[in-house]
Enzyme design. Structure first.
Site, mmCIF file in Angstrom:
data_model
loop_
_atom_site.group_PDB
_atom_site.id
_atom_site.type_symbol
_atom_site.label_atom_id
_atom_site.label_comp_id
_atom_site.label_asym_id
_atom_site.label_seq_id
_atom_site.Cartn_x
_atom_site.Cartn_y
_atom_site.Cartn_z
ATOM 1 N N PRO A 2 16.814 92.932 -73.262
ATOM 2 C CA PRO A 2 16.830 93.388 -74.658
ATOM 3 C C PRO A 2 16.549 92.236 -75.616
ATOM 4 O O PRO A 2 16.943 91.101 -75.353
ATOM 5 C CB PRO A 2 18.255 93.896 -74.863
ATOM 6 C CG PRO A 2 18.887 93.929 -73.537
ATOM 7 C CD PRO A 2 18.090 93.111 -72.601
ATOM 8 N N GLU A 3 15.871 92.529 -76.701
ATOM 9 C CA GLU A 3 15.564 91.511 -77.693
ATOM 10 C C GLU A 3 16.412 91.785 -78.937
ATOM 11 O O GLU A 3 17.211 92.720 -78.941
ATOM 12 C CB GLU A 3 14.054 91.502 -77.951
ATOM 13 C CG GLU A 3 13.305 91.272 -76.636
ATOM 14 C CD GLU A 3 11.781 91.233 -76.752
ATOM 15 O OE1 GLU A 3 11.270 90.916 -77.821
ATOM 16 O OE2 GLU A 3 11.124 91.536 -75.738
ATOM 17 N N ARG A 112 21.955 94.775 -62.399
ATOM 18 C CA ARG A 112 21.263 93.563 -61.939
ATOM 19 C C ARG A 112 22.183 92.331 -61.840
ATOM 20 O O ARG A 112 21.737 91.265 -61.396
ATOM 21 C CB ARG A 112 20.091 93.260 -62.875
ATOM 22 C CG ARG A 112 19.062 94.398 -62.998
ATOM 23 C CD ARG A 112 18.056 94.422 -61.862
ATOM 24 N NE ARG A 112 17.268 93.203 -61.801
ATOM 25 C CZ ARG A 112 16.130 93.014 -62.461
ATOM 26 N NH1 ARG A 112 15.650 93.942 -63.239
ATOM 27 N NH2 ARG A 112 15.471 91.875 -62.331
#
Ligand SMILES: [Zn+2]
Length: 277
Positions: A2-3, A112
């Protein structure tokens, strides 16, 4: 990963959902999520603390607590918060649970396993390793054209790699870096220190524009309290990206095919006609 706009949406959503909630207990299920502490200490440090404010610095989500501590968290690739009631099961890969009153709880799951949490004294937050090294926030006065040009001149790396460096520019990732360079009509291979003053100003403004557009787009899209992930919302629905992930598709300005380039092991998308060197 995510940015800034995605993390902003998660942080503001969390703030509206759990601000004022008191943490009755906290379970650190996967210890490596918070490698600095044991699960016992993690629980001890935040039990009975009330969440005062949830906000963001760079891509870090910050929970300011009323016991003078701040919980720093980073979603990384696949971290997700979920505000759940007693009837819902913990998601698969739940690595931490914060129990509130009334049987509600906030879970953090992470398929992850790259997510991170850390508890610091709020007064020392600015000095925390993760926070101290970050460039100024892109919408702050400290992120000025003067600052931006000075940093550009210190780097011989390609503009794309420069933009991803969180110590130079904060909040951009692979997507918004490509979008900002496209909006500014600048070739991603340009060495950072060779960017002209005119182009630097254009890029500086484009960074703010693409981030702001995405933040506003996020504000308009509804969030599911049980699924506060950093998924890219701007690429979905009608809006779509202007250049990112559009290899071989026609440029929205000139119809030339968009080209994908590998830079620092990551894909950059650009229009060779609109973004000339
Ligand atoms: Zn074009």
């Amino acid at each position: 990963m995510p940015e800034l706009p995605e993390v902003e949406l998660v942080a503001t959503s969390l703030n509206s959902l759990v601000k004022g909630f008191t943490i009755l207990s906290a379970s650190l299920i996967r210890q490596r999520l918070a490698p600095d502490v044991t699960p016992e200490v993690f629980n001890l440090l935040i039990t009975n603390a009330t969440i005062n404010f949830v906000h963001r610095r760079g891509k870090h989500i910050l929970f300011d607590l009323d016991n003078s501590k701040t919980l720093i968290s980073h979603l990384r690739m696949s971290g997700r918060f979920s505000l759940l009631t007693a009837d819902s099961e913990d998601p698969k890969f739940t690595h931490a649970v914060f129990h509130f009153g009334g049987e509600s709880r906030l879970t953090f799951d992470d398929q992850r396993h790259f997510g991170l949490m850390k508890i610091v004294e709020t007064c020392d937050l600015h000095a925390a390793e993760e926070i101290a090294k970050l460039a100024p926030e892109p919408f702050s006065d400290d992120f000025s054209i003067k600052y931006f040009r000075e940093k550009l001149l210190t780097s011989k790396r390609s503009l794309k790699e420069f933009l991803l460096d969180q110590t130079k520019v904060c909040g951009l990732g692979n997507i918004y870096a490509s979008e900002a360079m496209f909006a500014a009509r600048i070739a991603p291979q340009t060495p950072a220190n060779e960017l002209s003053a005119v182009k630097a100003k254009r890029l500086f403004e484009s960074i703010r524009v693409v981030l702001q557009e995405a933040i506003e787009h996020g504000r308009r899209s509804g969030v599911d309290p049980e699924n506060l992930e950093g998924g890219y919302f701007s690429g979905e629905g009608k809006r779509g990206w202007r250049v990112y992930d559009r290899e071989k598709q026609p440029c929205v300005n000139c119809n030339s095919p968009i080209v994908r380039l590998k830079q620092g092991g990551r894909s950059t998308y650009f229009c060779p006609r609109c973004q000339k060197k």
